[in-house]
Design an enzyme around this catalytic site. Structure first.
Site, PDB file in Angstrom:
ATOM      1  CG  ASP A  42      -2.020  -1.030   1.134  1.00 47.13           C
ATOM      2  OD1 ASP A  42      -2.212  -1.593   0.044  1.00 47.13           O
ATOM      3  OD2 ASP A  42      -2.690  -1.268   2.152  1.00 47.13           O
ATOM      4  CE  LYS A  64      -7.294  -1.030  -2.180  1.00 41.30           C
ATOM      5  NZ  LYS A  64      -8.734  -0.858  -2.406  1.00 41.30           N
ATOM      6  CG  MET A 173      -7.696   6.400   7.536  1.00 37.45           C
ATOM      7  SD  MET A 173      -8.511   5.069   6.624  1.00 37.45           S
ATOM      8  CE  MET A 173      -9.221   4.128   7.992  1.00 37.45           C
TER       9      MET A 173
END
Length: 245
Positions: A42, A64, A173
């Site tokens: 990723d 990603k 996130m």
């Protein structure tokens, strides 16, 4: 016959890369990376970690990362199957831990459907490592008897009334969603003076930490690019000055 057939095929290792620095890889992850024939990784995996693979390793970056080009999950699944069926030792490398807000389950289901051998190698999650690297304990006998980990990928999925009652929140996130997160918690009764810490690029040389409160942290960081970061919300953040080296 099936067992003999499978033994001639490769194997996919679904590996957690930890929070970033190569220092926080598990011993098992380090061993596998140095033996990899194929690496599928990723975007957030650190360059120093990627450098551990042999020069002959076939490396695939599948993205990603929010807001940037990425492979579809179906394409990643098929890539893993194809490489495994070529008899390769494949390292599917994900930041943090493979199962913390990742799509490892989908990859496992695809591998099982194709009769591909696989193994999951846990990794240190930034949800627990990043706060400690910023001198913020996630629990405390007085200030926090539990902590809750959530993703800010889709804020509408969460019960913010319930979250506002939690002693400590760890948000992954959440850099771009910081104003909305603070607004929701304040709306449901979280104290405006509740301490907040934001840890960006945890464990890496460029690590940065910002602290404030639910009321002012958005204003303090409005000119900053926060992602990738971990957000810690709770009274335990107030212990940071006493725990810093």
């Amino acid at each position: 016959m099936l067992r003999q057939f499978l033994e001639n095929l490769g194997k996919v290792y679904l590996v957690g890369a930890g929070p970033g620095s190569v220092d926080f890889l598990t011993v098992r992850a380090h061993q596998l990376l140095t033996q990899a024939q194929v690496l599928v990784h990723d975007a957030l995996v650190n360059a120093d970690v990627l450098a551990l693979v042999p020069a002959t390793c076939d490396v695939h970056s599948v993205g990603k990362r929010g807001g940037q080009p990425s492979w579809s999950q179906a394409a990643i699944n098929q890539l893993l199957i194809d490489l495994c069926q070529q008899g390769k030792t494949v390292i599917r490398l994900k930041s943090g831990d493979p199962f913390i807000f990742g799509r490892t389950a989908a990859e496992i289901q695809a591998l099982k459907a194709a009769n591909c051998a696989f193994e999951v190698i846990p990794g240190l999650s930034s949800a627990t490592v990043a706060p400690l690297l910023a001198s913020v304990p996630l629990t405390d006998p007085v200030l926090g008897s539990q902590f809750t980990v959530l993703t800010a990928h889709d804020l509408e999925l969460h019960n913010w009334e319930a979250l506002a009652q939690m002693a400590v929140l760890v948000v992954l996130m959440g850099g771009k969603a910081l104003p909305a997160i603070c607004d929701r918690l304040l709306r449901y009764g979280k104290r405006p003076e509740t301490p907040v810490a934001i840890v960006r690029w945890a464990s890496q040389p460029q690590q940065q930490v910002w602290t404030g409160t639910l009321l002012n942290i958005t204003q303090q960081t409005k000119a900053e690019a926060l992602s990738p970061c971990i957000i810690v919300i709770g009274e335990v953040v107030g212990l940071r000055p006493y725990l810093q080296p």
